[in-house]
Design an enzyme around this catalytic site. Structure first.
Site, PDB file in Angstrom:
ATOM      1  N   ASP A  12       0.903  -1.319   0.050  1.00 53.00           N
ATOM      2  CA  ASP A  12       0.104   0.062  -0.003  1.00 53.00           C
ATOM      3  C   ASP A  12       1.084   1.201  -0.085  1.00 53.00           C
ATOM      4  OD1 ASP A  12      -2.261   1.561   0.130  1.00 53.00           O
ATOM      5  OD2 ASP A  12      -2.558   1.139   2.300  1.00 53.00           O
ATOM      6  N   ASP A 106      -2.726   2.428  -6.121  1.00 53.21           N
ATOM      7  CA  ASP A 106      -1.743   2.438  -5.233  1.00 53.21           C
ATOM      8  C   ASP A 106      -1.572   1.495  -4.395  1.00 53.21           C
ATOM      9  OD1 ASP A 106      -4.148   3.060  -3.928  1.00 53.21           O
ATOM     10  OD2 ASP A 106      -3.662   4.671  -2.636  1.00 53.21           O
ATOM     11  N   GLU A 107      -2.389   0.389  -4.536  1.00 58.71           N
ATOM     12  CA  GLU A 107      -2.156  -0.812  -3.743  1.00 58.71           C
ATOM     13  C   GLU A 107      -2.364  -2.303  -4.585  1.00 58.71           C
ATOM     14  OE1 GLU A 107      -5.230  -1.629  -0.560  1.00 58.71           O
ATOM     15  OE2 GLU A 107      -6.669  -0.164  -1.419  1.00 58.71           O
TER      16      GLU A 107
END
Length: 358
Positions: A12, A106-107
């Site tokens: 993350d 983003d993860e």
């Protein structure tokens, strides 16, 4: 039941959008910034850690954010740039395993049970991946490592920013027992409140309940809660995720009170949606109009057709019909159109659906 002995990493990125802005524009480093929104309009897409100290969070109105942090700097989103950086990060992931499941820009989850480096230590791999991300992008990432996606995702939040936590197989039971139930996947605010009222506050409390009890109070979700309270999750890391819906929406600079003005906005949204439809080569039967009013209440109106459509004018006409379906309750700050009930069962898959708030 036994916990599946996989080696799963959840990566993350730390305050991704805001961190990209601070990296690209050094004058913003160390300052409270909000990506998206403004002191008079819009919604915050992301907040730097400096802004979070004041209580600024994503999905918060710009007005409220500015009130909490008078020195807050608002930055216009640059989604093309975020996608570019996300692609660089994704390429690093693929150096370690092909089993990468992106959740957003983003993860992502990585299954490194068998990996391209031949390294049996998922913890060391996570550290190496985080180091490479920093070397390549100048950004920090946090990681959670455990036997399944459920535990790994929770663990990645423990030592943010720029940290990682490993929950080994023999630690899973204790780890889950100590969790507040609101941290469990699939347990939202309403369900958590219901559990609190039943005296269920922690994973240990949840584990003490029988399957019959949980199914009696939570229906079909009871089995899932029963398993999760024991650290059991059978969800696999899936590199390809079948697209279930696709949409586009816009937040306006000024609230709109006339349907006539909204029509032109809907036409623009339908045009953007048409571009995405062509990209994924899909068609849909269900069209949903999303309306967010000036008081932030939200309403959806849907229509399911007897046939698949992929034509911009038909989508616009249906959305317009939904707009006039009933009288608006207030002035409108956001409109969106989404398509579902897609023809994707014909072996059409995409890596991940991207949906941005503007």
């Amino acid at each position: 039941m036994e916990v599946l002995q996989r080696k799963i990493i959840h990566i993350d990125m730390d305050a991704f959008y805001a961190s990209v802005e601070q990296h690209d524009f050094p004058e913003l480093k160390g300052k409270p910034i909000a990506v998206g929104g403004s002191e008079v309009r819009g919604v915050v897409s992301a907040a730097s850690y400096e802004a979070r100290k004041f209580g600024v969070r994503s999905a918060m109105s710009g007005v409220q954010a500015a009130r909490l942090c008078p020195t807050l700097i608002f930055v216009k989103p640059r989604f093309d740039r975020y996608k570019e950086v996300s692609k660089q990060i994704r390429e690093i992931f693929l150096d370690y395993t092909d089993l990468v499941e992106p959740l957003s820009l983003d993860e992502a989850y990585l299954d490194v049970t068998e990996n391209k480096k031949g390294n049996p230590s998922a913890s060391l791999l996570a550290q190496e991946i985080r180091n490479r991300i920093f070397e390549k992008t100048g950004l920090t990432a946090s990681a959670g490592i455990s036997v399944n996606k459920f535990i790994a995702k929770i663990a990645s939040d423990y030592h943010k920013p720029n940290g990682q936590k490993t929950v080994s197989p023999d630690e899973v039971e204790t780890f889950v027992e100590q969790l507040d139930v609101k941290k469990f996947y699939g347990i939202g605010k309403v369900t958590a409140e219901k559990m609190y009222q039943l005296g269920i506050y922690t994973g240990k409390d949840l584990k003490s309940k029988t399957l019959d009890y949980l199914e009696q109070h939570f229906g079909n979700s009871g089995q899932s809660y029963y398993n999760l309270s024991r650290g059991i999750s059978y969800s696999q890391v899936k590199p390809n995720r079948t697209i279930k819906s696709i949409g586009a929406e816009r937040t306006f600079n000024e609230n709109l009170s006339s349907e006539i003005y909204m029509e032109s906005r809907l036409e623009n949204i339908a045009h953007e949606l048409d571009r995405r439809i062509k990209k994924y080569k899909i068609a849909a039967k269900t069209i949903t109009l999303k309306i967010k009013y000036s008081d932030f209440t939200q309403q959806t109106r849907s229509k399911t057709l007897a046939y698949f459509i992929a034509d911009q004018s038909l989508i616009f006409d249906t959305a317009k019909e939904l707009l006039y379906q009933e009288k608006l309750k207030n002035s409108v700050r956001l409109l969106g159109i989404s398509l579902s009930n897609l023809n994707t069962n014909q072996k059409k898959q995409v890596v991940v659906q991207l949906k941005f708030e503007f």
